[in-house]
Every structure is written in structure tokens, then in C-alpha cells.
Design a protein around this motif. Structure first.
Motif, PDB file in Angstrom:
ATOM      1  N   TYR A  91     -13.166  -6.250  -5.608  1.00  0.00           N
ATOM      2  CA  TYR A  91     -12.361  -7.119  -4.757  1.00  0.00           C
ATOM      3  C   TYR A  91     -12.552  -6.857  -3.262  1.00  0.00           C
ATOM      4  O   TYR A  91     -11.964  -7.565  -2.439  1.00  0.00           O
ATOM      5  CB  TYR A  91     -10.880  -6.974  -5.113  1.00  0.00           C
ATOM      6  CG  TYR A  91     -10.578  -7.329  -6.550  1.00  0.00           C
ATOM      7  CD1 TYR A  91     -10.664  -8.635  -7.014  1.00  0.00           C
ATOM      8  CD2 TYR A  91     -10.227  -6.336  -7.469  1.00  0.00           C
ATOM      9  CE1 TYR A  91     -10.394  -8.967  -8.337  1.00  0.00           C
ATOM     10  CE2 TYR A  91      -9.948  -6.652  -8.794  1.00  0.00           C
ATOM     11  CZ  TYR A  91     -10.039  -7.971  -9.217  1.00  0.00           C
ATOM     12  OH  TYR A  91      -9.772  -8.275 -10.532  1.00  0.00           O
ATOM     13  N   LEU A 125      -1.540  -0.479  -1.496  1.00  0.00           N
ATOM     14  CA  LEU A 125      -0.523  -1.471  -1.834  1.00  0.00           C
ATOM     15  C   LEU A 125      -0.633  -1.922  -3.284  1.00  0.00           C
ATOM     16  O   LEU A 125       0.377  -2.293  -3.905  1.00  0.00           O
ATOM     17  CB  LEU A 125      -0.642  -2.679  -0.902  1.00  0.00           C
ATOM     18  CG  LEU A 125      -0.311  -2.425   0.577  1.00  0.00           C
ATOM     19  CD1 LEU A 125      -0.638  -3.662   1.417  1.00  0.00           C
ATOM     20  CD2 LEU A 125       1.161  -2.053   0.747  1.00  0.00           C
ATOM     21  N   CYS A 126      -1.845  -1.882  -3.840  1.00  0.00           N
ATOM     22  CA  CYS A 126      -2.041  -2.310  -5.229  1.00  0.00           C
ATOM     23  C   CYS A 126      -1.413  -1.341  -6.229  1.00  0.00           C
ATOM     24  O   CYS A 126      -1.215  -1.706  -7.396  1.00  0.00           O
ATOM     25  CB  CYS A 126      -3.532  -2.462  -5.525  1.00  0.00           C
ATOM     26  SG  CYS A 126      -4.293  -3.884  -4.698  1.00  0.00           S
ATOM     27  N   TYR A 171     -11.462  -1.461  -7.659  1.00  0.00           N
ATOM     28  CA  TYR A 171     -10.942  -2.482  -6.743  1.00  0.00           C
ATOM     29  C   TYR A 171     -11.804  -2.601  -5.491  1.00  0.00           C
ATOM     30  O   TYR A 171     -11.948  -3.695  -4.931  1.00  0.00           O
ATOM     31  CB  TYR A 171      -9.502  -2.156  -6.361  1.00  0.00           C
ATOM     32  CG  TYR A 171      -8.476  -2.601  -7.375  1.00  0.00           C
ATOM     33  CD1 TYR A 171      -8.822  -2.826  -8.702  1.00  0.00           C
ATOM     34  CD2 TYR A 171      -7.150  -2.804  -7.013  1.00  0.00           C
ATOM     35  CE1 TYR A 171      -7.878  -3.230  -9.636  1.00  0.00           C
ATOM     36  CE2 TYR A 171      -6.198  -3.216  -7.936  1.00  0.00           C
ATOM     37  CZ  TYR A 171      -6.567  -3.422  -9.244  1.00  0.00           C
ATOM     38  OH  TYR A 171      -5.620  -3.820 -10.162  1.00  0.00           O
ATOM     39  N   THR A 172     -12.363  -1.479  -5.036  1.00  0.00           N
ATOM     40  CA  THR A 172     -13.243  -1.536  -3.875  1.00  0.00           C
ATOM     41  C   THR A 172     -14.501  -2.335  -4.186  1.00  0.00           C
ATOM     42  O   THR A 172     -14.934  -3.193  -3.401  1.00  0.00           O
ATOM     43  CB  THR A 172     -13.621  -0.118  -3.414  1.00  0.00           C
ATOM     44  OG1 THR A 172     -12.440   0.606  -3.081  1.00  0.00           O
ATOM     45  CG2 THR A 172     -14.529  -0.173  -2.195  1.00  0.00           C
ATOM     46  N   LEU A 205      -5.876   0.828   2.757  1.00  0.00           N
ATOM     47  CA  LEU A 205      -4.474   0.441   2.806  1.00  0.00           C
ATOM     48  C   LEU A 205      -4.164  -0.626   1.762  1.00  0.00           C
ATOM     49  O   LEU A 205      -3.118  -0.586   1.102  1.00  0.00           O
ATOM     50  CB  LEU A 205      -4.114  -0.055   4.206  1.00  0.00           C
ATOM     51  CG  LEU A 205      -2.643  -0.447   4.437  1.00  0.00           C
ATOM     52  CD1 LEU A 205      -1.715   0.707   4.091  1.00  0.00           C
ATOM     53  CD2 LEU A 205      -2.434  -0.910   5.873  1.00  0.00           C
ATOM     54  N   GLU A 206      -5.068  -1.584   1.588  1.00  0.00           N
ATOM     55  CA  GLU A 206      -4.852  -2.637   0.598  1.00  0.00           C
ATOM     56  C   GLU A 206      -4.843  -2.069  -0.820  1.00  0.00           C
ATOM     57  O   GLU A 206      -4.058  -2.502  -1.668  1.00  0.00           O
ATOM     58  CB  GLU A 206      -5.942  -3.706   0.736  1.00  0.00           C
ATOM     59  CG  GLU A 206      -5.825  -4.533   2.007  1.00  0.00           C
ATOM     60  CD  GLU A 206      -7.027  -5.422   2.240  1.00  0.00           C
ATOM     61  OE1 GLU A 206      -6.895  -6.453   2.920  1.00  0.00           O
ATOM     62  OE2 GLU A 206      -8.129  -5.069   1.747  1.00  0.00           O
ATOM     63  N   LEU A 256     -11.508  -4.391  -1.250  1.00  0.00           N
ATOM     64  CA  LEU A 256     -10.286  -3.990  -0.559  1.00  0.00           C
ATOM     65  C   LEU A 256     -10.507  -2.716   0.245  1.00  0.00           C
ATOM     66  O   LEU A 256     -11.312  -1.859  -0.125  1.00  0.00           O
ATOM     67  CB  LEU A 256      -9.159  -3.766  -1.575  1.00  0.00           C
ATOM     68  CG  LEU A 256      -8.829  -4.944  -2.512  1.00  0.00           C
ATOM     69  CD1 LEU A 256      -7.670  -4.554  -3.425  1.00  0.00           C
ATOM     70  CD2 LEU A 256      -8.499  -6.205  -1.741  1.00  0.00           C
ATOM     71  N   ASP A 257      -9.756  -2.582   1.352  1.00  0.00           N
ATOM     72  CA  ASP A 257      -9.814  -1.336   2.122  1.00  0.00           C
ATOM     73  C   ASP A 257      -8.773  -0.357   1.588  1.00  0.00           C
ATOM     74  O   ASP A 257      -8.052  -0.653   0.635  1.00  0.00           O
ATOM     75  CB  ASP A 257      -9.622  -1.603   3.611  1.00  0.00           C
ATOM     76  CG  ASP A 257      -8.284  -2.251   3.941  1.00  0.00           C
ATOM     77  OD1 ASP A 257      -7.307  -2.039   3.180  1.00  0.00           O
ATOM     78  OD2 ASP A 257      -8.187  -2.980   4.949  1.00  0.00           O
ATOM     79  N   GLU A 308      -3.108  -6.784 -11.724  1.00  0.00           N
ATOM     80  CA  GLU A 308      -1.884  -6.258 -11.118  1.00  0.00           C
ATOM     81  C   GLU A 308      -0.671  -6.471 -12.023  1.00  0.00           C
ATOM     82  O   GLU A 308       0.169  -5.592 -12.164  1.00  0.00           O
ATOM     83  CB  GLU A 308      -1.649  -6.897  -9.751  1.00  0.00           C
ATOM     84  CG  GLU A 308      -2.533  -6.338  -8.660  1.00  0.00           C
ATOM     85  CD  GLU A 308      -2.280  -4.863  -8.411  1.00  0.00           C
ATOM     86  OE1 GLU A 308      -1.199  -4.526  -7.907  1.00  0.00           O
ATOM     87  OE2 GLU A 308      -3.150  -4.044  -8.741  1.00  0.00           O
TER      88      GLU A 308
END
Length: 510
Positions: free
Chosen positions: A305, A314-315, A301-302, A310-311, A307-308, A398
Motif C-alpha cells: 500500500y 495508525l493501521c 503494508y509498506t 506514521l500511516e 504507507l509511511d 483493517e
């Protein structure tokens, strides 16, 4: 002879605890199991920060994750047998005392050596709570209701992947990584207090069906805060004080019990049976497949997408939500199928001898639910890999993660329930063996998925994982065959017995 007879000693058929007390006991078991998964997941968002603060490489920090998983498999081998021999309450208390002490140490330490040692100690303390939770359910339930209770307990265990990364990410980002361990210290301390005061002993070799008193040192603290009962002797007229307060009998029979040192090899000896070996193998493969998905999300995902931390945390919610949903649904399905098969046997005029709930071929009953769940988990893992391969938008993987959670978690709950069904005399030891096998499979899977992704790509790597998961279906069909063989043999035995003596109604027993 049925597998239940060969794998398990004679035990009381059901607990004499009230429904309200059963619900409290099961809720406590679910809460205890939550801490095991939460402690593993809440740690992930702080890995990079810890590496920087302790001046070590990322690979060394990742070693603390591997060591945690290794001790997660080893420690329950001791605690599981101890809980079966001595009782659930002392085992719970020992686990949480070790866990709280290690969390305090982790919050205060400043060296990599202390970090890895204390993480092993933390794992040793809390990882056994999963085995204790399953054993507690076995103590207070029959096969007709065990699926739902196991599902509820496992829902607590699988909340960790859903909320752990979020809590860890928030704490690490705004309060620092030490706050993670202070949070676990406070939360587990708050949980331990009502456990000390209210949780009764449930181990059958200690309290029987719940009507016999536990040892004086193994009783809820609340019993010592109540006014003492005054008993008057009929012979002498003298009065005596007593704090024995059994649930249902005025003069309960006290079970003689001695403390014994746990045998860590007993869980392995206990499950050395074809049925149990198959269950352990299937469970290990399912959880290994689950770990390939869990451990690859952050990196994929990093990169894909952007994402950091925290994001990304959330996934994990969709996967955790699927696991929680599976816990509830699978438990109900297990109970429904068991009762359906029991009713079918009871309505069969040729099977009077086996028309009781205990005569249901439990291997067949549970495996019939496991197979479609394994298929669901395998197909969605396959789709997950190819969706990532073709760079589809984030909602696509997701949605698939939700169904991965439903399929794989549901399969795990079903096989775990079956293992407890076959070992109701030593459920903690059997679950400890299960925990060891799945931990080792998970550790191997987490180590293998990164090289697989590098060498094969996302699509083909998860295709291989899916086919490995599907390879468990022949073993589940073999279990179904064992159940049918058991059912047929019992019918033959019943026919022979009915030819000699009149059939008499029997009470459904566990």
C-alpha cells in the motif's frame, strides 16, 4: 479432589477491601500492565532512525527487539516468585525503579552495545508488571468476578499495540528517537508517585484477606502522613502512638513474614500439572499467532500500500481496538458463564453438596468461552492472509484485523484467567510462567513468519497459522472433559456424604 485443591493452597475466600479500594487497585494494575506493552510497541517506528544514528545494520537493530522479548520471558520468573513471597508493592516498586533508570540510560546512550544492554534491562524491569497485575486481581477477587477484573486489566495491557506505534511515530518524527525514552521516563515516574502513596499491599500471604497489616516498610506512604493514633492502655492508663491502620479490624492479627530470595524455578514447578501445561500450550500458540500478524504488518503494508511509518502506526489502531473490546467483552462472558453454571448446580436437587460457586468446574466454564474465540481468531487470520494475497483495498484487511484482535486477545484473556483460577495461592509465579511461555512462542513466531511469507506466500502462510491455532481446540475440549470429570466425581462424593450426614449450607468461596 478438585483441581483447585490440588493446584492451590488454602487462601482467604475474598478480600475485605471496600469496592472503591478494589477498583483503585485494579485500575493501578491495569496501568502498570500498559507500560509493558507500550514499551515494546512504541519502539518500532524508531528502528530505522536508530540504525542510521548508531551506524549499524537493520538486522542488528532487530536483535534489540528479540533480546527484549527474551528477557520479557525470563525476568518475571524471578519477580513473580518474589511477589508471592514478599508482596506486590515491593515488586511493583523494584520493577518501576529499574524501568525508569533504564529509560534514562536509553535516552542518553550513544552506542549499540549500551542500547542492547539497556533494552534488556528495560524489559527486565517492566515485563513483570503483567504478572503482578494478574496476581493483584487474584488477591482481591473471587471466581465470580475475576473474569471482568482480568478483562479490565488486560485492556490496559492491550492498549499498547493500539497507541504505542502512533506515539512512537510522532515522537520519532518530530522530536527524535531519544524523546521516546524521555516520554516513558516521565510517564512512568508520574505513575509511580500515586502507587507509592496510595496502593495497599494485597498479597494474601502478607495481609490475608486485607484485614491484617503489612510490614511497616510495606505500607502506602499516605499512612505515614496521617496524624498518629493515640491508644490508651486499659491496664496502665498510659498512651502509645501507632500508625497501624487496618481496614476493618481494631486488633488485626499480624502475619509473621520473612524476606526470602526468589526461586526462579518455582513458577515452572508450580505449573507442572496436566491442566496447567495444556493452558500454557494453548496460550503460547494463541500469542504466537498474534505475533505473526503484528510483526508482518509493517513490511506487507509498506510493499503493498506504500504507507509511511506514521500511516502504518495508525493501521495498528484497528487491531488494538479489537483487543480492547475483547478485554471488556471476554471478562463479562467469563463471569456470566461461571455464574450461569453455579446457578445450574444450585438448582439441581441431586447436587446439594456441590451447589456452591466453588464447585463449578472452572476448566469447563472458562474453556466454553475460549473455544469460539479461538475459532474467530483463526478464521479471520485465514481471511487476512488471502485478502492480502489478492491485493484487496486497505479497508478489507483493517476490518479483519479488528476481529483478529477480538478472537486472539479474547482467547488469551480466557486462558490466563483460568491459570490464575487454578493457582490463587501463587498467581504471580503462575502468570510469570505463562509470560515466559508466550514470550518464547511469540519470539519464535516473529522469527518464522518472514521465511514463511517468502516461501509460501501470504495466503498459504497465514492458512498454516490459522490451522495451527485451530489445533488448540482439541486441547480445550480435553480441559472441558476434565471439568466434567471433576463435576461428576464431586457429585458422587456429595451423594456419599449426604447418605451419612445432613447437608448444611456453605458459603461460596474462592
Amino acid at each position: 479432589m478438585s483441581s483447585e485443591t490440588t493446584l492451590s493452597e488454602a487462601v482467604p475466600p475474598y478480600s475485605s477491601f471496600s469496592t472503591a479500594k478494589k477498583r483503585y487497585i485494579v485500575a493501578t494494575a491495569a496501568g502498570a500492565g500498559l507500560f509493558s506493552s507500550l514499551s515494546a510497541q512504541i519502539y518500532f517506528p524508531a528502528l530505522n532512525t536508530l540504525a542510521d544514528d548508531l551506524n549499524v545494520s537493520t538486522s542488528l537493530i532487530n536483535l534489540t527487539v528479540t533480546s527484549y522479548m527474551i528477557f520479557q520471558g525470563i525476568a518475571p520468573m524471578f519477580i513473580g516468585d518474589f511477589a508471592d513471597r514478599t508482596g506486590r508493592r515491593p515488586a511493583y516498586i523494584i520493577c518501576f525503579v529499574i524501568y525508569i533508570a533504564s529509560n534514562i540510560g536509553l535516552a542518553l546512550q550513544d552506542s549499540y552495545t549500551a542500547l542492547i544492554v539497556l533494552r534488556c534491562l528495560q524489559s527486565s524491569g517492566i515485563s513483570s508488571s503483567v504478572a503482578l497485575s494478574a496476581a493483584t486481581v487474584a488477591d482481591v477477587s473471587t471466581k465470580q468476578e475475576r473474569g471482568s477484573m482480568m478483562g479490565f486489566v488486560m485492556a490496559g495491557n492491550f492498549m499498547g499495540p493500539a497507541i504505542g506505534p502512533i506515539i512512537g511515530g510522532l515522537l520519532a518524527q518530530y522530536l527524535g528517537w531519544r524523546s521516546i525514552f524521555w516520554f516513558l521516563t516521565i510517564a512512568s515516574g508520574v505513575f509511580l508517585l500515586p502507587l507509592l502513596f496510595f496502593l495497599p499491599e494485597t498479597a494474601r500471604n502478607v495481609v490475608g484477606d486485607g484485614s491484617s497489616p503489612a510490614q511497616p516498610w510495606n505500607r502506602p506512604f499516605i499512612q505515614y502522613l496521617r496524624p498518629r493514633e493515640v491508644r490508651v492502655s486499659k491496664d496502665t492508663g498510659s498512651s502509645t502512638e501507632s500508625i497501624d491502620r487496618p481496614d476493618s479490624h481494631d486488633s488485626p492479627k499480624k502475619i509473621e513474614h520473612k524476606l526470602q530470595f526468589p526461586n526462579p524455578l518455582k513458577p515452572l514447578i508450580l505449573v507442572w500439572h496436566p491442566n496447567s501445561i495444556i493452558i500454557l500450550l494453548v496460550t503460547g500458540v494463541i500469542m504466537g499467532g498474534n505475533m505473526t500478524v503484528l510483526s508482518s504488518i509493517t513490511e506487507i503494508y509498506t510493499a503493498q500500500y506504500g504507507l509511511d511509518e506514521l500511516e502504518i502506526g495508525l493501521c495498528y489502531i484497528t487491531l488494538g481496538t479489537g483487543s480492547i473490546v475483547a478485554s471488556v467483552i471476554t471478562g463479562r462472558l467469563l463471569d456470566w458463564n461461571y455464574k450461569r453454571m453455579a446457578a445450574k448446580l444450585a438448582s439441581d436437587p441431586t447436587s446439594e453438596h456441590v451447589g456452591t460457586a466453588d464447585s463449578v468446574p472452572v476448566e469447563k466454564s472458562r474453556s466454553m468461552i475460549t473455544i469460539p474465540l479461538v475459532i474467530l481468531g483463526s478464521v479471520t487470520v485465514l481471511a487476512f492472509g488471502w485478502v492480502l494475497k489478492f491485493g484487496e483495498p486497505l479497508p478489507a484487511p483493517e476490518v479483519l484485523l479488528f476481529f483478529v484482535g477480538v478472537g486472539q486477545t479474547g482467547g488469551f484473556i480466557s486462558t490466563s484467567t483460568l491459570l490464575v483460577d487454578l493457582h490463587t495461592s501463587n498467581p504471580a509465579a503462575a502468570t510469570a510462567a505463562n509470560n515466559m511461555v508466550r514470550s518464547f512462542f511469540s519470539a519464535g513466531a516473529s522469527a518464522a513468519i518472514d521465511p514463511m511469507l517468502t516461501a509460501m506466500g501470504r495466503g498459504w502462510a497465514f492458512t498454516l497459522v490459522a490451522f495451527i491455532l485451530l489445533s488448540t481446540i482439541p486441547f480445550l475440549l480435553l480441559l472441558c472433559g476434565m471439568g466434567r470429570k471433576k463435576e461428576s466425581s464431586e457429585k458422587l462424593e456429595g451423594s456419599a456424604e449426604r447418605a451419612e450426614v445432613p447437608a448444611s449450607p456453605q458459603r461460596a468461596e474462592d
